[in-house]
Design a protein around this motif. Structure first.
Motif, mmCIF file in Angstrom:
data_model
loop_
_atom_site.group_PDB
_atom_site.id
_atom_site.type_symbol
_atom_site.label_atom_id
_atom_site.label_comp_id
_atom_site.label_asym_id
_atom_site.label_seq_id
_atom_site.Cartn_x
_atom_site.Cartn_y
_atom_site.Cartn_z
ATOM 1 N N GLU A 110 -2.387 -4.563 8.832
ATOM 2 C CA GLU A 110 -3.606 -4.888 8.087
ATOM 3 C C GLU A 110 -3.674 -3.942 6.902
ATOM 4 O O GLU A 110 -3.658 -2.719 7.080
ATOM 5 C CB GLU A 110 -4.844 -4.692 8.957
ATOM 6 N N GLN A 111 -3.749 -4.505 5.700
ATOM 7 C CA GLN A 111 -3.737 -3.677 4.503
ATOM 8 C C GLN A 111 -4.888 -2.682 4.466
ATOM 9 O O GLN A 111 -4.723 -1.547 4.049
ATOM 10 C CB GLN A 111 -3.764 -4.551 3.243
ATOM 11 N N ALA A 112 -6.061 -3.084 4.922
ATOM 12 C CA ALA A 112 -7.219 -2.179 4.902
ATOM 13 C C ALA A 112 -6.915 -0.905 5.690
ATOM 14 O O ALA A 112 -7.227 0.206 5.247
ATOM 15 C CB ALA A 112 -8.453 -2.880 5.457
ATOM 16 N N LEU A 113 -6.285 -1.040 6.861
ATOM 17 C CA LEU A 113 -5.929 0.138 7.666
ATOM 18 C C LEU A 113 -4.806 0.941 7.019
ATOM 19 O O LEU A 113 -4.789 2.170 7.101
ATOM 20 C CB LEU A 113 -5.505 -0.292 9.075
ATOM 21 N N GLU A 114 -3.864 0.246 6.380
ATOM 22 C CA GLU A 114 -2.773 0.940 5.704
ATOM 23 C C GLU A 114 -3.327 1.862 4.618
ATOM 24 O O GLU A 114 -2.849 2.982 4.437
ATOM 25 C CB GLU A 114 -1.795 -0.061 5.079
ATOM 26 N N ARG A 115 -4.341 1.399 3.896
ATOM 27 C CA ARG A 115 -4.926 2.221 2.838
ATOM 28 C C ARG A 115 -5.667 3.425 3.423
ATOM 29 O O ARG A 115 -5.550 4.538 2.914
ATOM 30 C CB ARG A 115 -5.858 1.378 1.978
ATOM 31 N N VAL A 116 -6.410 3.186 4.498
ATOM 32 C CA VAL A 116 -7.147 4.284 5.138
ATOM 33 C C VAL A 116 -6.171 5.324 5.677
ATOM 34 O O VAL A 116 -6.361 6.517 5.497
ATOM 35 C CB VAL A 116 -8.048 3.742 6.283
ATOM 36 N N GLY A 152 -3.753 -13.422 2.944
ATOM 37 C CA GLY A 152 -3.629 -12.582 1.751
ATOM 38 C C GLY A 152 -2.260 -12.670 1.106
ATOM 39 O O GLY A 152 -1.397 -13.445 1.530
ATOM 40 N N THR A 153 -2.062 -11.858 0.073
ATOM 41 C CA THR A 153 -0.795 -11.843 -0.656
ATOM 42 C C THR A 153 -0.298 -10.414 -0.818
ATOM 43 O O THR A 153 -1.068 -9.465 -0.722
ATOM 44 C CB THR A 153 -0.951 -12.456 -2.071
ATOM 45 N N ILE A 155 5.814 -1.622 -3.220
ATOM 46 C CA ILE A 155 4.740 -2.588 -2.965
ATOM 47 C C ILE A 155 3.549 -2.173 -3.829
ATOM 48 O O ILE A 155 2.652 -1.470 -3.366
ATOM 49 C CB ILE A 155 4.363 -2.625 -1.468
ATOM 50 N N PRO A 156 3.554 -2.602 -5.109
ATOM 51 C CA PRO A 156 2.479 -2.167 -6.002
ATOM 52 C C PRO A 156 1.155 -2.880 -5.791
ATOM 53 O O PRO A 156 0.108 -2.371 -6.175
ATOM 54 C CB PRO A 156 3.039 -2.474 -7.390
ATOM 55 N N ASP A 203 -7.395 -8.335 1.839
ATOM 56 C CA ASP A 203 -7.477 -9.054 3.111
ATOM 57 C C ASP A 203 -6.111 -9.270 3.765
ATOM 58 O O ASP A 203 -6.005 -9.957 4.780
ATOM 59 C CB ASP A 203 -8.168 -10.405 2.916
ATOM 60 N N LEU A 204 -5.046 -8.663 3.211
ATOM 61 C CA LEU A 204 -3.696 -8.895 3.717
ATOM 62 C C LEU A 204 -3.559 -8.532 5.189
ATOM 63 O O LEU A 204 -3.908 -7.432 5.609
ATOM 64 C CB LEU A 204 -2.671 -8.080 2.920
ATOM 65 N N CYS A 205 -3.044 -9.461 5.959
ATOM 66 C CA CYS A 205 -2.604 -9.243 7.346
ATOM 67 C C CYS A 205 -1.228 -9.887 7.426
ATOM 68 O O CYS A 205 -1.059 -11.051 7.048
ATOM 69 C CB CYS A 205 -3.541 -9.891 8.351
#
Length: 199
Positions: A38-44, A66-67, A95-96, A101-103
């Motif tokens: 999950e992108q949100a967790l990756e950022r955190v 997502g994309t 991965i720029p 919402d990416l999963c």
């Protein structure tokens, strides 16, 4: 079939804690990581990779939602749901961009020594020289990956062997897209025919 986030996370724990290796199957393969991302967790957690990097193994990504955009030295590759991208070993990429919402489902795997000979040696040749391969994921790819996560979530007896079989099916199915038609060498066909006749 896995549909709840909690099942993906439970599966993540088991699948990422185990390196799966099969060097006696028709396609000797080692699975190094199978992840639900999950992108949100990756950022955190600051575990995303917007900088150029490479791996010593194949890296497969299939977005569910997502994309995501990958940058190579001379190309930009964007994937969205129902698309698969595979990066070959030692392919520099970054991965720029990832949508919030990416999963996605990600798998890191290696084709082991011995994969270049035998009934599925054409799979190695299919991926040789390809820095990356992007395709529209048919339902089968998504189903195979979801079955892998379901096996990891349930942890039933024999789940590692089932995961290896499913992963082999996935790699072979994608390789067929790279090299369509009759993919085997004449000697390989004869070897297969002799094995079938002896059964």
């Amino acid at each position: 079939m896995i549909e709840k986030k909690s099942d993906f996370l439970k599966s993540n724990q088991r699948l990422n804690a185990t390196v799966l290796r099969s060097d006696c199957s028709p396609l000797p393969i080692e699975i190094l990581s199978i992840r639900y991302v999950e992108q949100a967790l990756e950022r955190v957690n600051q575990t995303y990779t917007p900088y150029m990097h490479q791996h010593t193994y194949f890296e497969l990504h299939l977005p569910l939602v997502g994309t995501q955009t990958y940058l190579l030295r001379d190309a930009e590759v964007t994937v969205k749901p129902h698309e698969v991208v595979i990066f070959s070993p030692n392919t520099l990429h970054a991965i720029p961009y990832s949508s919030d919402d990416l999963c996605k489902l990600s798998v890191g795997y290696m084709l082991l020594d011995g994969a270049e000979c035998g009934a599925l040696s054409w799979v190695v040749r299919a991926f040789a020289g390809q820095r990356y391969f992007k395709t529209r994921a048919d339902e089968r790819y998504t189903r195979l990956l979801l079955e892998i996560f379901q096996e990891g979530s349930q942890g039933l007896p024999g789940w590692p062997a089932v995961v290896m079989c499913l992963m082999t099916q996935l790699v072979v199915a994608i390789a067929r897209e790279i090299v369509p038609g009759d993919l085997t060498e004449p000697a390989e066909r004869d070897s297969l025919r002799k094995r079938v006749e002896s059964i």
